[in-house]
Scaffold this active site. Sequence first.
Site, mmCIF file in Angstrom:
data_model
loop_
_atom_site.group_PDB
_atom_site.id
_atom_site.type_symbol
_atom_site.label_atom_id
_atom_site.label_comp_id
_atom_site.label_asym_id
_atom_site.label_seq_id
_atom_site.Cartn_x
_atom_site.Cartn_y
_atom_site.Cartn_z
ATOM 1 N N GLY A 44 -7.420 24.844 -27.364
ATOM 2 C CA GLY A 44 -5.811 24.250 -28.106
ATOM 3 C C GLY A 44 -5.488 24.791 -28.753
ATOM 4 O O GLY A 44 -4.361 24.609 -30.249
ATOM 5 N N ALA A 45 -4.763 26.147 -28.556
ATOM 6 C CA ALA A 45 -4.291 27.523 -28.959
ATOM 7 C C ALA A 45 -2.512 27.637 -28.709
ATOM 8 O O ALA A 45 -2.354 28.510 -29.291
ATOM 9 C CB ALA A 45 -5.222 28.679 -28.533
ATOM 10 N N SER A 46 -1.921 26.243 -28.348
ATOM 11 C CA SER A 46 -0.794 26.959 -28.773
ATOM 12 C C SER A 46 0.033 26.421 -29.985
ATOM 13 O O SER A 46 1.273 27.052 -30.168
ATOM 14 C CB SER A 46 -0.061 25.988 -27.880
ATOM 15 N N ALA A 50 -17.213 11.636 -34.278
ATOM 16 C CA ALA A 50 -17.500 13.125 -33.645
ATOM 17 C C ALA A 50 -17.400 14.450 -34.037
ATOM 18 O O ALA A 50 -18.202 15.557 -33.625
ATOM 19 C CB ALA A 50 -15.949 13.198 -32.639
ATOM 20 N N LYS A 51 -16.675 14.395 -35.325
ATOM 21 C CA LYS A 51 -16.323 15.722 -36.308
ATOM 22 C C LYS A 51 -18.248 15.540 -36.686
ATOM 23 O O LYS A 51 -18.521 16.921 -37.134
ATOM 24 C CB LYS A 51 -15.288 15.894 -36.962
ATOM 25 N N ASN A 55 -11.624 24.454 -30.840
ATOM 26 C CA ASN A 55 -10.529 23.869 -31.577
ATOM 27 C C ASN A 55 -10.274 22.593 -31.324
ATOM 28 O O ASN A 55 -9.675 21.886 -32.324
ATOM 29 C CB ASN A 55 -9.671 25.289 -31.661
ATOM 30 N N ILE A 62 -4.423 20.175 -44.084
ATOM 31 C CA ILE A 62 -3.734 21.535 -43.536
ATOM 32 C C ILE A 62 -3.145 21.052 -42.782
ATOM 33 O O ILE A 62 -2.560 20.215 -42.444
ATOM 34 C CB ILE A 62 -5.045 22.044 -42.156
ATOM 35 N N TYR A 68 -12.746 9.361 -35.315
ATOM 36 C CA TYR A 68 -12.884 11.097 -35.760
ATOM 37 C C TYR A 68 -13.617 11.618 -36.110
ATOM 38 O O TYR A 68 -14.059 12.548 -36.293
ATOM 39 C CB TYR A 68 -11.252 11.456 -36.312
HETATM 40 P P1 NAD Z 1 -2.900 20.526 -33.396
HETATM 41 O O1 NAD Z 1 -2.729 18.728 -32.807
HETATM 42 O O2 NAD Z 1 -1.734 21.151 -34.378
HETATM 43 O O3 NAD Z 1 -3.639 20.965 -32.259
HETATM 44 C C1 NAD Z 1 -4.589 19.986 -31.550
HETATM 45 C C2 NAD Z 1 -4.913 20.958 -30.413
HETATM 46 O O4 NAD Z 1 -5.924 20.086 -29.779
HETATM 47 C C3 NAD Z 1 -3.827 20.728 -29.997
HETATM 48 O O5 NAD Z 1 -3.156 22.457 -29.276
HETATM 49 C C4 NAD Z 1 -3.431 19.639 -28.585
HETATM 50 O O6 NAD Z 1 -2.863 20.719 -27.364
HETATM 51 C C5 NAD Z 1 -4.946 20.197 -28.110
HETATM 52 N N1 NAD Z 1 -5.884 19.246 -27.066
HETATM 53 C C6 NAD Z 1 -5.870 17.690 -27.721
HETATM 54 N N2 NAD Z 1 -6.322 16.974 -26.908
HETATM 55 C C7 NAD Z 1 -6.541 17.712 -25.520
HETATM 56 C C8 NAD Z 1 -7.187 18.125 -24.581
HETATM 57 N N3 NAD Z 1 -7.649 16.566 -23.976
HETATM 58 N N4 NAD Z 1 -7.723 18.848 -23.808
HETATM 59 C C9 NAD Z 1 -7.244 20.086 -24.306
HETATM 60 N N5 NAD Z 1 -6.198 19.744 -25.434
HETATM 61 C C10 NAD Z 1 -6.265 19.478 -25.838
HETATM 62 O O7 NAD Z 1 -3.549 19.657 -34.689
HETATM 63 P P2 NAD Z 1 -4.287 21.068 -36.005
HETATM 64 O O8 NAD Z 1 -4.696 20.555 -36.955
HETATM 65 O O9 NAD Z 1 -4.081 22.145 -34.857
HETATM 66 O O10 NAD Z 1 -6.054 20.540 -35.541
HETATM 67 C C11 NAD Z 1 -7.191 21.719 -34.689
HETATM 68 C C12 NAD Z 1 -8.315 20.828 -35.047
HETATM 69 O O11 NAD Z 1 -8.766 21.678 -36.379
HETATM 70 C C13 NAD Z 1 -8.460 19.966 -34.675
HETATM 71 O O12 NAD Z 1 -10.138 19.389 -34.386
HETATM 72 C C14 NAD Z 1 -8.448 19.167 -35.549
HETATM 73 O O13 NAD Z 1 -9.231 17.848 -35.159
HETATM 74 C C15 NAD Z 1 -9.207 20.054 -36.521
HETATM 75 N N6 NAD Z 1 -8.289 19.886 -38.093
HETATM 76 C C16 NAD Z 1 -7.200 19.487 -38.596
HETATM 77 C C17 NAD Z 1 -6.728 18.947 -40.136
HETATM 78 C C18 NAD Z 1 -5.298 19.203 -40.290
HETATM 79 O O14 NAD Z 1 -5.281 18.949 -41.808
HETATM 80 N N7 NAD Z 1 -4.693 19.750 -39.875
HETATM 81 C C19 NAD Z 1 -8.060 19.169 -41.015
HETATM 82 C C20 NAD Z 1 -9.422 18.974 -40.159
HETATM 83 C C21 NAD Z 1 -9.666 18.816 -39.093
#
Ligand code: NAD
Length: 270
Positions: free
Chosen positions: A35-37, A181-182, A113, A211, A178
């Site tokens: 998920g690095a885009s 899972a987490k 991620n 975040i 969620y």
């Molecule tokens: P985001 O939505 O920008 O990133 C999520 C990424 O996961 C995206 O790049 C997406 O393409 C990828 N993804 C989702 N489903 C997929 C699939 N089936 N196959 C491949 N890739 C898939 O959000 P983010 O905030 O950058 O989240 C990154 C991580 O951090 C996640 O695991 C999220 O649960 C965790 N997180 C985020 C927050 C927050 O407040 N943003 C808080 C706690 C945890």
Amino acid sequence: MKESNQHVLKKVSQPGAISEPLTIDVRGKVALVTGASRGIGRATALALAHQGAAVAVHYREKTAEAGAVVAEIERGGGRAVACQADIRRPENISMLVEQTVTAFGKIDILVNNAGIVRDNFMIFMKEEEWAEVLDVDLTAAFRLMKATARIMMRQRRGRIVNVSSAAALTGDLRRANYSAAKAGLLGLTRTAARELAGSGITVNAVAPGLIDTDMTLSLDDAARAKRLAPVPLARFGTAAEVAALIVFLASDAASYMTGQVVGVDGGLHM
Ligand code: NAD
């Protein structure tokens, strides 16, 4: 002065003990970041590359954005490759690992991620909403850990960092899927840490709080203010602040840490 204190002072004043700068170094290492885009994954890929790692930039749909991350790394003199895969599909997991090894010859660092939310109150939650979140946020991480650990075991070294969430510790409203899972990811982290320690592989988790990323973009001002109320640092964190912790855990500087869950949440959970 007690003899034990003298011993401590003598130890820290040995040549090299405090004069060498601490380096958070991943030079020569190969990292796979899912998920690095965008968001935290993007920030992590860029930070790992900045500290010297070659990075497989995994993405699901956003080809242009993933290409932009690769281009940014290459502009900075680093090495990166974009790898497309929907990680819900088990057959894509081995393909993703193979693509990384084909590009760079090994895998030293895995950052699980990628994650999704499908919010609903538990009593209304559909089977699909439950299953989809469990598939991406937990099962895909398990499959990737299994596939990469086999490679890391042969190398006798590896670092796995799982991106969990403060929701695992507190249980977010409308997020039974969620939060479960987490939280599952934390159990998986600890068991894997025990099982892989003898092979020189550490496994840790980070638990971000609020975040600023696409995941939290949909919150309006009132919802943001409400969620910020219990955060002592009184602001959202940035993806770069989470990435800094992940890079540390992936580096040699964290060599004596395994099975840990480290919060990066402005003090939300303490
Ligand atoms: P985001 O939505 O920008 O990133 C999520 C990424 O996961 C995206 O790049 C997406 O393409 C990828 N993804 C989702 N489903 C997929 C699939 N089936 N196959 C491949 N890739 C898939 O959000 P983010 O905030 O950058 O989240 C990154 C991580 O951090 C996640 O695991 C999220 O649960 C965790 N997180 C985020 C927050 C927050 O407040 N943003 C808080 C706690 C945890």
